[in-house]
Design an enzyme around this catalytic site. Structure first.
Site, PDB file in Angstrom:
ATOM      1  N   SER A  23      54.136  45.523  47.428  1.00  0.00           N
ATOM      2  CA  SER A  23      53.042  45.599  48.115  1.00  0.00           C
ATOM      3  C   SER A  23      53.746  44.845  49.822  1.00  0.00           C
ATOM      4  CB  SER A  23      51.752  44.037  47.503  1.00  0.00           C
ATOM      5  OG  SER A  23      51.555  44.738  46.427  1.00  0.00           O
ATOM      6  N   ARG A  27      53.844  45.553  53.313  1.00  0.00           N
ATOM      7  CA  ARG A  27      53.731  44.660  54.406  1.00  0.00           C
ATOM      8  C   ARG A  27      54.742  44.432  55.457  1.00  0.00           C
ATOM      9  NH1 ARG A  27      50.193  43.896  49.742  1.00  0.00           N
ATOM     10  NH2 ARG A  27      48.229  42.753  50.208  1.00  0.00           N
ATOM     11  N   GLY A  90      46.385  53.866  48.658  1.00  0.00           N
ATOM     12  CA  GLY A  90      45.391  52.332  49.076  1.00  0.00           C
ATOM     13  C   GLY A  90      45.668  51.054  50.221  1.00  0.00           C
ATOM     14  N   GLN A 165      43.880  43.931  49.867  1.00  0.00           N
ATOM     15  CA  GLN A 165      44.108  45.551  50.842  1.00  0.00           C
ATOM     16  C   GLN A 165      42.585  45.112  51.524  1.00  0.00           C
ATOM     17  OE1 GLN A 165      43.720  48.725  48.440  1.00  0.00           O
ATOM     18  NE2 GLN A 165      45.514  48.699  47.737  1.00  0.00           N
ATOM     19  N   ASP A 311      46.413  45.369  38.439  1.00  0.00           N
ATOM     20  CA  ASP A 311      47.268  46.356  38.540  1.00  0.00           C
ATOM     21  C   ASP A 311      48.118  46.666  36.725  1.00  0.00           C
ATOM     22  OD1 ASP A 311      47.121  47.292  40.421  1.00  0.00           O
ATOM     23  OD2 ASP A 311      48.818  46.101  41.434  1.00  0.00           O
ATOM     24  N   LYS A 338      40.136  52.597  41.302  1.00  0.00           N
ATOM     25  CA  LYS A 338      42.216  52.551  41.713  1.00  0.00           C
ATOM     26  C   LYS A 338      42.276  54.250  41.697  1.00  0.00           C
ATOM     27  CE  LYS A 338      42.285  48.055  42.081  1.00  0.00           C
ATOM     28  NZ  LYS A 338      43.180  47.347  43.295  1.00  0.00           N
ATOM     29  N   ARG A 384      50.012  54.707  37.245  1.00  0.00           N
ATOM     30  CA  ARG A 384      50.113  53.632  35.977  1.00  0.00           C
ATOM     31  C   ARG A 384      49.733  53.551  34.867  1.00  0.00           C
ATOM     32  NH1 ARG A 384      52.534  50.004  39.481  1.00  0.00           N
ATOM     33  NH2 ARG A 384      51.246  49.553  41.223  1.00  0.00           N
TER      34      ARG A 384
HETATM   35  C1  S3P Z   1      47.437  45.587  46.150  1.00  0.00           C
HETATM   36  C2  S3P Z   1      46.375  45.386  46.351  1.00  0.00           C
HETATM   37  C3  S3P Z   1      45.545  46.231  45.404  1.00  0.00           C
HETATM   38  C4  S3P Z   1      46.058  46.881  44.693  1.00  0.00           C
HETATM   39  C5  S3P Z   1      47.409  47.421  44.744  1.00  0.00           C
HETATM   40  C6  S3P Z   1      48.351  46.503  45.946  1.00  0.00           C
HETATM   41  C7  S3P Z   1      48.024  45.428  47.826  1.00  0.00           C
HETATM   42  O1  S3P Z   1      44.690  46.542  45.489  1.00  0.00           O
HETATM   43  O2  S3P Z   1      46.015  47.148  42.857  1.00  0.00           O
HETATM   44  O3  S3P Z   1      47.873  47.921  43.927  1.00  0.00           O
HETATM   45  O4  S3P Z   1      48.618  46.001  48.277  1.00  0.00           O
HETATM   46  O5  S3P Z   1      47.452  44.843  48.771  1.00  0.00           O
HETATM   47  P1  S3P Z   1      42.770  45.715  45.958  1.00  0.00           P
HETATM   48  O6  S3P Z   1      42.961  45.031  46.820  1.00  0.00           O
HETATM   49  O7  S3P Z   1      42.023  46.647  45.750  1.00  0.00           O
HETATM   50  O8  S3P Z   1      42.337  45.659  45.375  1.00  0.00           O
END
Ligand code: S3P
Length: 421
Positions: A23, A27, A90, A165, A311, A338, A384
């Site tokens: 994450s 970012r 995603g 996200q 996660d 997911k 995962r």
């Molecule tokens: C993430 C947010 C989560 C998580 C993903 C990473 C992120 O998803 O499951 O692995 O980096 O913002 P969601 O925001 O869809 O819950």
């Protein structure tokens, strides 16, 4: 590729180097792209998901120059000459769409088969409300989506799902919108975007579950990405269920919105400790220590805790197969959208290995302890799930074969080498 896991007879001991946080790598790359000046991101995660973000940003005119342990990142966002391919990620698809919507450019985002089935209305609806022109498959519900961005206006919105996200996509768009945007979350979710922006002096305020963001200029920065707690969870679980184990993981991200699983494991009876040692752009970083924990017990996990362990639920479920009594996980319907349907995948594969697991619409029930047996299982093309099955394989009787195990490359490329070492 079929990955074979033999039962492990030796304890896990010593220091284990966990890969950098996924994450935060996404970012840090995206913030570097919008920053005014040259940024340095060291120790970024070198995995397929983060590569997708880098490739998309490069197509938008951002330069990544390799330096020692990371990248020097420079350049300004331009209209990409081709479709942005987010692959399986995603986070790339959603946050990048928000970020780019703030610029007066045309772009299209697509992804692999799995990502094209994941819901996108949750970002296209608020971004349209902010003034972006968006068209996409099934009424902007799924990739591919095309956007003409720029001239955005602030909105006040209440998110229908707890998703970092989605929150981050809107925050990035709000950095270039006119006025102050307000985002209300139904439950607390990971707050990396807010922390990093706050540390960089952006106009952002957080009050409980309400985030307010105004137009901001981001100064250049340097950031060393800490280790990923979600990857650390697999080794913590492996050590907990393997006799004689005692492991230490250093420089782990200890953001409270990411380490709820440590508390869950502790509640289950794990011998687990963590301690903050430093802060990096507002993110706490420290050490995690785990010992073999022979007296695990079942727990109930629901409500506002779910987004904080979203996660880690597959690996928590695996640990629950070794715990005394019943574990109930509910309010976790989001797991069905997911990288795979993680409820169905966890239930199906753990059952194949001999666990007693029941599928609920929004979660699962596990009765423990169970003796797992090695057999042929499937990763569901989900990193995962593949890692959770590998940990199960280590404590099972007989060999476990994981079909399409190579999907671990999404977040933890050397996982199998490390866990079987
Ligand atoms: C993430 C947010 C989560 C998580 C993903 C990473 C992120 O998803 O499951 O692995 O980096 O913002 P969601 O925001 O869809 O819950």
């Amino acid at each position: 590729m079929i990955v074979k896991i033999a039962p492990r007879r030796k304890p896990f001991s010593g220091r284990i180097e966990i890969p950098p946080d996924k994450s935060l790598t996404h970012r840090a790359f995206m913030l570097s792209a919008v920053a005014e000046g040259v940024c340095e991101v060291t120790n970024p995660l070198d995995s397929k998901d983060c590569l997708a973000t880098r490739r998309c940003l490069e197509l938008c005119g951002i330069r990544f120059e390799k330096i020692g342990e990371g990248f020097k990142i420079s350049g300004e966002i331009e209209e990409p000459p081709d479709v942005l391919f987010a692959a399986n990620s995603g986070t790339t698809a959603r946050i990048l769409t928000g970020l780019l919507s703030g610029y007066p450019i045309y772009f299209t985002v697509s992804g692999d088969e799995s990502l094209k089935q994941r819901p996108m209305k949750r970002i296209t609806a608020p971004l349209k409300e902010m003034g972006a022109t968006i068209i996409g498959r099934k009424e902007e519900g799924f990739l591919p989506i095309s956007v003409k961005g720029g001239n955005l206006k602030a909105i006040s919105t209440s998110l229908p799902v707890a998703s970092a996200q989605v929150k981050s996509a809107i925050i990035f768009a709000a950095l270039r919108a006119e006025g102050k945007t307000e985002i209300q979350e139904p439950h607390r979710t990971r707050d990396h975007t807010e922390r990093l922006l706050n540390a960089l002096g952006a106009h952002i305020e957080v009050k409980g579950r309400l985030v307010k963001v105004g137009p901001s200029k981001i100064p250049p920065f340097s950031f060393k990405v800490p280790a990923d707690p979600s990857s650390c969870a697999f080794f913590a679980a492996a050590a907990m269920v393997t006799e004689g184990s005692h492991i230490v993981m250093e420089e782990v991200l200890l953001n409270p919105t990411r380490i709820e699983f440590l508390k869950v494991f502790r509640e289950m009876g794990a011998e687990i400790h963590w301690e903050e040692r430093e802060k990096r752009l507002g993110e706490p970083v420290g050490v995690v220590e785990v010992k073999h924990s022979p007296h695990l017990k079942g727990i109930t996990l629901s409500g506002e805790r779910i987004p904080l362990v979203i996660d880690e639920i597959p690996i928590i479920a695996m640990v629950a197969t070794q715990a005394e009594g019943r574990t109930v996980i509910k309010d976790a319907k989001e797991l069905r959208v997911k990288e795979s349907d993680r409820i169905a995948a966890t239930v199906r594969e753990l059952k194949r290995m001999g666990a007693e697991v029941e599928e609920l619409e929004d979660g699962l029930i596990i009765e423990g302890p169970a003796k797992l047996k090695g057999t042929r299982v499937f990763s569901h093309r989900d990193h995962r799930i593949a890692m959770m099955l590998a940990v199960a394989g280590l404590i099972a009787e007989g060999e476990t074969e994981i079909e399409e195990g190579e999907w671990v490359d999404i977040s933890f490329p050397h996982f199998f080498k490390m866990i079987t070492r």
